[in-house]
Write an enzyme that holds these catalytic residues in place. Structure first.
Site, PDB file in Angstrom:
ATOM      1  N   GLN A  56       1.056  -1.445   0.310  1.00 29.69           N
ATOM      2  CA  GLN A  56      -0.358   0.123  -0.077  1.00 29.69           C
ATOM      3  C   GLN A  56       0.671   1.655  -0.117  1.00 29.69           C
ATOM      4  O   GLN A  56       1.581   1.168   1.075  1.00 29.69           O
ATOM      5  CB  GLN A  56      -1.043   0.431   1.030  1.00 29.69           C
ATOM      6  CG  GLN A  56      -1.884   1.224   0.956  1.00 29.69           C
ATOM      7  CD  GLN A  56      -2.366   0.972   2.940  1.00 29.69           C
ATOM      8  OE1 GLN A  56      -2.423   1.491   3.532  1.00 29.69           O
ATOM      9  NE2 GLN A  56      -4.204   1.387   2.591  1.00 29.69           N
TER      10      GLN A  56
ATOM     11  N   TYR B 283      -6.261  10.923   3.778  1.00 26.80           N
ATOM     12  CA  TYR B 283      -4.577  11.375   3.532  1.00 26.80           C
ATOM     13  C   TYR B 283      -4.205  11.858   3.198  1.00 26.80           C
ATOM     14  O   TYR B 283      -5.929  12.160   1.827  1.00 26.80           O
ATOM     15  CB  TYR B 283      -4.564   9.905   3.002  1.00 26.80           C
ATOM     16  CG  TYR B 283      -3.765   8.477   4.026  1.00 26.80           C
ATOM     17  CD1 TYR B 283      -5.059   8.473   5.319  1.00 26.80           C
ATOM     18  CD2 TYR B 283      -2.621   7.947   4.796  1.00 26.80           C
ATOM     19  CE1 TYR B 283      -4.475   7.499   6.008  1.00 26.80           C
ATOM     20  CE2 TYR B 283      -2.490   7.034   5.393  1.00 26.80           C
ATOM     21  CZ  TYR B 283      -3.394   6.944   6.571  1.00 26.80           C
ATOM     22  OH  TYR B 283      -3.316   5.578   7.348  1.00 26.80           O
TER      23      TYR B 283
ATOM     24  N   ALA C 167      -9.937  -7.919   7.375  1.00 27.55           N
ATOM     25  CA  ALA C 167      -8.793  -7.372   7.938  1.00 27.55           C
ATOM     26  C   ALA C 167      -9.032  -7.708   9.306  1.00 27.55           C
ATOM     27  O   ALA C 167      -8.300  -8.692   9.802  1.00 27.55           O
ATOM     28  CB  ALA C 167      -8.884  -5.880   7.741  1.00 27.55           C
ATOM     29  N   ARG C 168      -9.930  -6.982  10.342  1.00 29.11           N
ATOM     30  CA  ARG C 168     -10.334  -7.316  11.522  1.00 29.11           C
ATOM     31  C   ARG C 168     -10.755  -9.007  11.783  1.00 29.11           C
ATOM     32  O   ARG C 168     -10.111  -9.416  12.537  1.00 29.11           O
ATOM     33  CB  ARG C 168     -11.367  -7.008  12.245  1.00 29.11           C
ATOM     34  CG  ARG C 168     -10.957  -5.096  12.254  1.00 29.11           C
ATOM     35  CD  ARG C 168     -12.419  -4.742  12.560  1.00 29.11           C
ATOM     36  NE  ARG C 168     -13.065  -4.111  11.517  1.00 29.11           N
ATOM     37  CZ  ARG C 168     -14.615  -3.974  11.738  1.00 29.11           C
ATOM     38  NH1 ARG C 168     -14.988  -3.238  12.513  1.00 29.11           N
ATOM     39  NH2 ARG C 168     -15.392  -3.483  10.563  1.00 29.11           N
TER      40      ARG C 168
END
Length: 386
Positions: free
Chosen positions: A99, A169, A344-345
């Site tokens: 990433q 971002y 993800a989690r």
């Protein structure tokens, strides 16, 4: 015909062994801004657990582009350690993605000891200082930094690069009508606000396109009043599709700067976040945490409803993120026309979850969505219940 999520699938120039991607989550295992044995093992475990590809997060394109000084930034010194990581992932049969991005206003200038960058001069509570407004020359430097980072990722053996266009971002902050008040060619109209995203995607494509897969994580909705909303984001996605610079889009939401729980949903671990911060941020989190860490109820595939409009208007491959924890939800994503899913989690709790789902489709995740893993990014990212 609905694709089998466990069958091999093409992603641009590469083939993944299945359609499940470990989504980027900062690992907290790079104290010197370089890959470590702990980081390598972190990703090797997901690869051994059966994912098609694991994503290393977060690889900043320049030193001021880190959220803090402990994150990797892409430079020649980082390549040998990252090569060990990709070798370990490949040995387990998975692909590796890096990433790439610039944290922009989400960067902690005090930690980085460099000014944070934003579309304009904003006060950042992270670094307790104002951001700087880049001029055209500085923007060109940041664009080229993305291309150079992609070349270094290729040198390190990555199969894919994911550009970070989300969560406010830098590139996401330029897309935001709330954060971007510029009056030049990078502001005001949506076309101008999308210019940086398109230039970065084009530069990365010129650098590694056709050899590495190129994806981007794009905000569908900032989750804040005045921020980027789905109607504008769909148009940005259509421009990116027309440019032909991406092999897939991963659809996300929320603002690390203003509303992070809009992405995560579930419990808001305010007490744990406060404990992870030094003062005065700790005091600020205790006083105002309920406004910054709002609670949104968790349900499976919670970004699907918004993502459907993107699927209707785009033909390019899309990666569905958010609440993917079981075979039923993966199959739903495939039925709805999404080519890949990202987790993800649930994988933090059980790195081998995918392999067990493949063996027994009735397997369910043990993740409780308590989100107490979120504050652990400031130490060593992990599930606190595992």
């Amino acid at each position: 015909m609905t694709p089998d999520v466990f069958a091999p699938a093409r992603l641009g120039p590469i083939t993944l062994r299945n359609r499940v991607i470990k989504a980027a989550t900062f690992e907290g295992r790079t104290p010197d801004a370089l890959a470590t044995d702990e980081l390598i093992e972190f990703h090797r475990e997901f690869a051994a657990g059966g994912v098609g590809m694991t994503t290393v997060a977060y690889c900043a394109v320049s030193p001021e582009g880190r959220t803090d000084r402990h994150q990797i930034w892409m430079r020649p010194e980082a390549v040998p350690g990252l090569r060990k990581l990709t070798d370990a992932v490949h040995t387990e049969g998975a692909a590796a993605s890096a990433q790439l991005g610039h944290a922009g206003p989400v960067a902690n200038a005090a930690s980085n000891r460099l000014p944070a960058v934003a579309p304009g001069r904003l006060f950042s509570p992270l670094g307790m200082a104002r951001t700087i407004r880049p001029d055209a020359a500085e923007i060109a430097r940041i664009v080229e930094a993305h291309a150079n980072a992609a070349r270094l990722a290729e040198d390190a053996g990555f199969d894919c690069v994911e550009m970070h266009f989300g969560h406010n971002y830098l590139i996401s902050s330029f897309l935001s009508p709330l954060l971007n008040r510029r009056n030049d060619g990078y502001g005001r109209s949506l076309a101008n606000r999308a210019r940086l995203a398109r230039e970065v995607a084009a530069a990365v494509h010129d650098a590694v396109g056709g050899r590495l897969a190129i994806t981007a994580k794009l905000n569908m909705d900032d989750g804040v009043v005045g921020g980027l909303r789905p109607a504008e984001s769909v148009q940005v996605a259509r421009w990116l599709e027309a440019d032909g610079t991406l092999d897939a889009l991963e659809l996300t939401a929320g603002s690390s700067l203003l509303n992070p729980m809009y992405l995560f949903t579930g419990d808001a671990p305010r007490r744990e976040f406060a404990a992870a911060f030094p003062n005065p941020l700790r005091l600020g989190m205790r006083a105002g945490g309920r406004f910054f860490l709002r609670e949104y109820p968790f349900h499976e595939a919670y970004l699907l409803e918004t993502a459907r409009e993107f699927r209707r208007q785009l033909t390019m491959p899309l990666i569905l993120l958010g609440g993917i924890t079981c075979r039923e939800t993966m199959n739903l994503a495939m039925t709805e026309g999404f080519e890949f899913v990202a987790m993800a989690r649930a994988l933090l709790r059980e790195p081998d979850l995918l392999r067990r789902i493949g063996a027994d489709r009735t397997t369910t995740s043990k993740c409780t969505h308590c989100n107490k893993c979120m504050p652990t990014i400031y130490s060593t990212t992990k599930c606190v219940l595992a």
